[in-house]
Design an enzyme around this catalytic site. Structure first.
Site, PDB file in Angstrom:
ATOM      1  N   ASN A   7      -4.547  -1.330   5.257  1.00  0.00           N
ATOM      2  CA  ASN A   7      -3.590  -1.743   4.539  1.00  0.00           C
ATOM      3  C   ASN A   7      -3.608  -1.187   3.068  1.00  0.00           C
ATOM      4  O   ASN A   7      -4.453  -1.624   2.161  1.00  0.00           O
ATOM      5  CB  ASN A   7      -3.196  -3.540   4.591  1.00  0.00           C
ATOM      6  CG  ASN A   7      -1.897  -3.776   4.007  1.00  0.00           C
ATOM      7  OD1 ASN A   7      -1.498  -3.237   2.903  1.00  0.00           O
ATOM      8  ND2 ASN A   7      -1.355  -4.716   4.612  1.00  0.00           N
ATOM      9  N   ASP A   9      -0.877  -1.445   0.767  1.00  0.00           N
ATOM     10  CA  ASP A   9       0.053  -1.921  -0.171  1.00  0.00           C
ATOM     11  C   ASP A   9      -0.356  -2.048  -1.581  1.00  0.00           C
ATOM     12  O   ASP A   9       0.325  -1.659  -2.459  1.00  0.00           O
ATOM     13  CB  ASP A   9       0.468  -3.206   0.373  1.00  0.00           C
ATOM     14  CG  ASP A   9       1.127  -3.390   1.645  1.00  0.00           C
ATOM     15  OD1 ASP A   9       1.477  -2.293   2.359  1.00  0.00           O
ATOM     16  OD2 ASP A   9       1.092  -4.581   2.231  1.00  0.00           O
ATOM     17  N   HIS A  10      -1.798  -2.357  -1.779  1.00  0.00           N
ATOM     18  CA  HIS A  10      -2.132  -2.504  -3.036  1.00  0.00           C
ATOM     19  C   HIS A  10      -2.363  -1.208  -3.913  1.00  0.00           C
ATOM     20  O   HIS A  10      -2.411  -1.307  -5.055  1.00  0.00           O
ATOM     21  CB  HIS A  10      -3.474  -3.589  -3.041  1.00  0.00           C
ATOM     22  CG  HIS A  10      -2.956  -4.906  -2.689  1.00  0.00           C
ATOM     23  ND1 HIS A  10      -1.975  -5.341  -3.296  1.00  0.00           N
ATOM     24  CD2 HIS A  10      -3.251  -5.698  -1.877  1.00  0.00           C
ATOM     25  CE1 HIS A  10      -1.689  -6.547  -2.371  1.00  0.00           C
ATOM     26  NE2 HIS A  10      -2.660  -6.706  -1.880  1.00  0.00           N
ATOM     27  N   HIS A  47       3.390  -2.314   4.278  1.00  0.00           N
ATOM     28  CA  HIS A  47       4.377  -3.260   4.171  1.00  0.00           C
ATOM     29  C   HIS A  47       5.484  -3.125   3.059  1.00  0.00           C
ATOM     30  O   HIS A  47       5.298  -2.945   2.112  1.00  0.00           O
ATOM     31  CB  HIS A  47       3.813  -4.743   3.963  1.00  0.00           C
ATOM     32  CG  HIS A  47       4.580  -5.879   3.810  1.00  0.00           C
ATOM     33  ND1 HIS A  47       4.034  -7.255   3.721  1.00  0.00           N
ATOM     34  CD2 HIS A  47       6.138  -6.063   4.082  1.00  0.00           C
ATOM     35  CE1 HIS A  47       5.363  -8.035   4.007  1.00  0.00           C
ATOM     36  NE2 HIS A  47       6.291  -7.482   4.354  1.00  0.00           N
ATOM     37  N   ARG A  49       8.317  -4.542   1.505  1.00  0.00           N
ATOM     38  CA  ARG A  49       8.854  -5.818   1.501  1.00  0.00           C
ATOM     39  C   ARG A  49      10.319  -5.601   0.851  1.00  0.00           C
ATOM     40  O   ARG A  49      10.648  -4.663   0.348  1.00  0.00           O
ATOM     41  CB  ARG A  49       8.062  -6.414   0.276  1.00  0.00           C
ATOM     42  CG  ARG A  49       6.771  -7.131   0.877  1.00  0.00           C
ATOM     43  CD  ARG A  49       5.834  -7.744  -0.373  1.00  0.00           C
ATOM     44  NE  ARG A  49       6.806  -9.099  -0.374  1.00  0.00           N
ATOM     45  CZ  ARG A  49       5.933 -10.254   0.150  1.00  0.00           C
ATOM     46  NH1 ARG A  49       4.814 -10.143   0.471  1.00  0.00           N
ATOM     47  NH2 ARG A  49       6.765 -11.397   0.044  1.00  0.00           N
ATOM     48  N   ARG A  53       7.995  -4.591  -3.817  1.00  0.00           N
ATOM     49  CA  ARG A  53       7.222  -4.775  -5.086  1.00  0.00           C
ATOM     50  C   ARG A  53       5.980  -3.910  -4.917  1.00  0.00           C
ATOM     51  O   ARG A  53       5.373  -3.651  -5.947  1.00  0.00           O
ATOM     52  CB  ARG A  53       6.735  -6.208  -5.001  1.00  0.00           C
ATOM     53  CG  ARG A  53       5.843  -6.598  -3.893  1.00  0.00           C
ATOM     54  CD  ARG A  53       5.301  -7.962  -4.113  1.00  0.00           C
ATOM     55  NE  ARG A  53       6.020  -8.970  -3.961  1.00  0.00           N
ATOM     56  CZ  ARG A  53       5.793 -10.387  -3.642  1.00  0.00           C
ATOM     57  NH1 ARG A  53       4.432 -10.699  -3.575  1.00  0.00           N
ATOM     58  NH2 ARG A  53       6.700 -11.279  -3.591  1.00  0.00           N
ATOM     59  N   GLU A  74       4.567  -2.980   8.463  1.00  0.00           N
ATOM     60  CA  GLU A  74       4.686  -4.535   8.342  1.00  0.00           C
ATOM     61  C   GLU A  74       6.099  -4.779   7.798  1.00  0.00           C
ATOM     62  O   GLU A  74       6.627  -4.159   6.677  1.00  0.00           O
ATOM     63  CB  GLU A  74       3.678  -5.006   7.494  1.00  0.00           C
ATOM     64  CG  GLU A  74       2.522  -5.320   8.075  1.00  0.00           C
ATOM     65  CD  GLU A  74       1.621  -6.096   7.028  1.00  0.00           C
ATOM     66  OE1 GLU A  74       1.970  -6.565   6.030  1.00  0.00           O
ATOM     67  OE2 GLU A  74       0.395  -5.884   7.374  1.00  0.00           O
ATOM     68  N   THR A 105       1.463 -12.151   2.075  1.00  0.00           N
ATOM     69  CA  THR A 105       2.032 -13.126   3.264  1.00  0.00           C
ATOM     70  C   THR A 105       1.471 -14.485   3.534  1.00  0.00           C
ATOM     71  O   THR A 105       0.165 -14.209   3.947  1.00  0.00           O
ATOM     72  CB  THR A 105       2.121 -12.345   4.504  1.00  0.00           C
ATOM     73  OG1 THR A 105       2.471 -10.967   4.224  1.00  0.00           O
ATOM     74  CG2 THR A 105       2.836 -12.631   5.725  1.00  0.00           C
ATOM     75  N   GLU A 155      -0.525 -10.509  15.904  1.00  0.00           N
ATOM     76  CA  GLU A 155      -1.626 -10.396  15.103  1.00  0.00           C
ATOM     77  C   GLU A 155      -2.026 -11.871  14.764  1.00  0.00           C
ATOM     78  O   GLU A 155      -1.200 -12.366  13.953  1.00  0.00           O
ATOM     79  CB  GLU A 155      -1.230  -9.521  13.785  1.00  0.00           C
ATOM     80  CG  GLU A 155      -2.290  -9.358  12.898  1.00  0.00           C
ATOM     81  CD  GLU A 155      -2.217  -8.309  11.710  1.00  0.00           C
ATOM     82  OE1 GLU A 155      -1.353  -7.429  11.851  1.00  0.00           O
ATOM     83  OE2 GLU A 155      -2.500  -8.583  10.609  1.00  0.00           O
ATOM     84  N   HIS A 196      -5.715 -10.625   7.553  1.00  0.00           N
ATOM     85  CA  HIS A 196      -5.417 -11.321   6.422  1.00  0.00           C
ATOM     86  C   HIS A 196      -6.772 -11.732   5.876  1.00  0.00           C
ATOM     87  O   HIS A 196      -7.274 -12.788   6.478  1.00  0.00           O
ATOM     88  CB  HIS A 196      -4.412 -12.260   6.613  1.00  0.00           C
ATOM     89  CG  HIS A 196      -3.655 -12.705   5.232  1.00  0.00           C
ATOM     90  ND1 HIS A 196      -2.453 -12.116   4.724  1.00  0.00           N
ATOM     91  CD2 HIS A 196      -3.902 -13.573   4.058  1.00  0.00           C
ATOM     92  CE1 HIS A 196      -2.150 -12.486   3.543  1.00  0.00           C
ATOM     93  NE2 HIS A 196      -2.930 -13.346   3.268  1.00  0.00           N
ATOM     94  N   GLY A 218      -6.588  -4.955   3.806  1.00  0.00           N
ATOM     95  CA  GLY A 218      -6.189  -4.205   2.575  1.00  0.00           C
ATOM     96  C   GLY A 218      -7.011  -4.773   1.491  1.00  0.00           C
ATOM     97  O   GLY A 218      -7.704  -4.049   0.799  1.00  0.00           O
TER      98      GLY A 218
HETATM   99  N1  PXP Z   1      -1.990  -8.278   8.091  1.00  0.00           N
HETATM  100  C1  PXP Z   1      -0.966  -8.882   7.723  1.00  0.00           C
HETATM  101  C2  PXP Z   1       0.291  -9.166   8.750  1.00  0.00           C
HETATM  102  C3  PXP Z   1      -0.529  -8.937   6.424  1.00  0.00           C
HETATM  103  O1  PXP Z   1       0.642  -9.395   5.910  1.00  0.00           O
HETATM  104  C4  PXP Z   1      -1.313  -8.532   5.510  1.00  0.00           C
HETATM  105  C5  PXP Z   1      -1.142  -8.702   3.922  1.00  0.00           C
HETATM  106  O2  PXP Z   1      -0.304  -7.901   3.532  1.00  0.00           O
HETATM  107  C6  PXP Z   1      -2.702  -8.120   6.004  1.00  0.00           C
HETATM  108  C7  PXP Z   1      -3.019  -7.950   7.234  1.00  0.00           C
HETATM  109  C8  PXP Z   1      -3.886  -7.528   5.077  1.00  0.00           C
HETATM  110  O3  PXP Z   1      -4.316  -8.671   4.348  1.00  0.00           O
HETATM  111  P1  PXP Z   1      -5.351  -8.557   3.165  1.00  0.00           P
HETATM  112  O4  PXP Z   1      -4.625  -7.618   2.185  1.00  0.00           O
HETATM  113  O5  PXP Z   1      -5.773 -10.000   2.643  1.00  0.00           O
HETATM  114  O6  PXP Z   1      -6.618  -7.677   3.756  1.00  0.00           O
END
Ligand code: PXP
Length: 254
Positions: A7, A9-10, A47, A49, A53, A74, A105, A155, A196, A218
Site C-alpha cells: 500500500n 498511500d503514505h 486508496h 479517499r 488526503r 481501495e 481505515t 480482506e 492493516h 503499507g
Molecule cells: N488494507 C486496507 C483495507 C486498508 O484500509 C489499509 C490501510 O489503508 C491497509 C490494508 C494497510 O494498512 P497499514 O498501512 O496499516 O499496513
C-alpha cells in the site's frame, strides 16, 4: 505462496504535505510502486479517499499505466469513486468504510447493513471485469453477508490483532477470531486476503491463520523505508511472509 500487496498511500501522504494542489511533487507514488515491484511485491494497493488526503485521481490512472503487477484500488462505495474505478480499471477493488475524521481505515465494512448497495457495486465491477473484495472485521455475520453480496474476496481486518499484539491473552483471542473467520470464509467459497497494522514483528504469528492469499501492508513498509530504503523494506516484509503453510502451524505456537 502468500502474496504481498504494498500500500503506497503514505508515499502520497508525504508528497501532499508539501505539494498539495500542485501538478507534480515528490516523492512520486508511481516511482515508489515500481521500486516495490522490483523488490518482489506481487501487487500495488492505493486508496483514493473521498477527501483526497494522499492518493489523488491522477495517481490511480498513472499507476494503472505503469505497474506490471496487480492494482488493488481501495475505495469507499461512493458514486463518484465507483465511476473513477470503472474508468481506471484496476484488477481488483477493495471496498472499505470511510470516515473523514479517521486517521486510517478504522473498522471493517458493515456488509450486513449495506447488502443491497454493495451487491449493486459488486455487480457493476464484475461486469467490467474487476474483481471485488470487501474489507471486513473477523465477524462471521459480516463474512456470510459478503458471500451473499457476491464478492470473490474478503480482506480480513487485522487491526485489532495488531493493536493487541503486546498483550498475549488478547492477541491470542484476536488470532482465534481471525482463524475462525478465515475458515468460515473458505467454507462459504470466499477467497481470503488480510491487512492493516501488519509489521515485521507481528507477521510471523499471523502464519497460524489459514487460507490467506495476499497481505496488504503499507505503513510499516513506508516507515521502515526511511531507514533502509523502499526495496529493502519490501524485501524484509517478504522474508517475514516466507514459509506460510496455509495456517498449518499449530495455533498453540502463538
Ligand atoms: N488494507 C486496507 C483495507 C486498508 O484500509 C489499509 C490501510 O489503508 C491497509 C490494508 C494497510 O494498512 P497499514 O498501512 O496499516 O499496513
Amino acid at each position: 505462496m502468500l502474496k504481498l500487496g504494498v500500500n503506497i498511500d503514505h508515499v502520497a501522504t508525504l508528497r501532499q504535505a508539501r505539494y498539495r494542489g500542485m501538478e507534480r511533487g515528490e516523492p512520486d507514488p508511481v516511482a515508489a510502486a515500481l521500486l516495490c515491484e522490483q523488490a518482489g511485491a506481487h501487487g500495488i494497493t492505493a486508496h483514493l479517499r473521498e477527501d483526497r488526503r494522499h492518493i489523488i485521481d491522477r495517481d490511480i490512472f498513472a499507476l494503472r499505466k505503469a505497474i506490471r503487477t496487480r492494482l488493488n484500488f481501495e475505495m469507499a462505495n461512493a458514486p463518484e469513486i465507483v465511476d473513477i474505478a470503472l474508468a481506471a480499471r484496476p484488477d481488483i477493488v477493495c471496498l472499505v468504510p470511510e470516515k473523514r475524521e479517521e486517521i486510517s481505515t478504522e473498522g471493517g465494512l458493515d456488509v450486513v447493513g449495506h447488502e443491497a448497495a454493495l451487491r449493486e457495486t459488486t455487480r457493476r465491477m464484475e461486469a467490467a471485469g474487476i474483481e471485488v473484495s470487501l474489507f471486513v472485521d473477523p465477524d462471521p455475520a459480516q463474512i456470510e453477508a459478503a458471500s451473499r453480496v457476491g464478492s470473490r474476496f474478503i480482506e480480513l481486518h487485522t487491526g485489532a490483532y495488531a493493536e493487541a499484539f503486546h498483550q498475549k491473552a488478547e492477541r491470542n483471542r484476536e488470532l482465534q477470531r481471525l482463524i475462525a473467520a478465515a475458515e468460515r470464509a473458505h467454507q462459504v467459497g470466499l477467497r481470503v486476503n488480510a491487512g492493516h497494522g501488519l509489521t515485521r514483528e507481528n507477521l510471523p504469528l499471523l502464519h497460524v491463520v489459514p487460507h490467506l492469499e495476499e497481505l496488504n501492508i503499507g505503513h510499516s513498509i513506508i516507515s521502515r523505508a526511511v531507514f533502509v530504503g523502499l526495496e529493502n523494506a519490501v524485501k524484509e516484509i517478504l522474508q517475514a511472509m516466507e514459509g506460510y503453510a496455509g495456517g498449518s502451524r499449530p495455533a498453540g505456537a502463538a
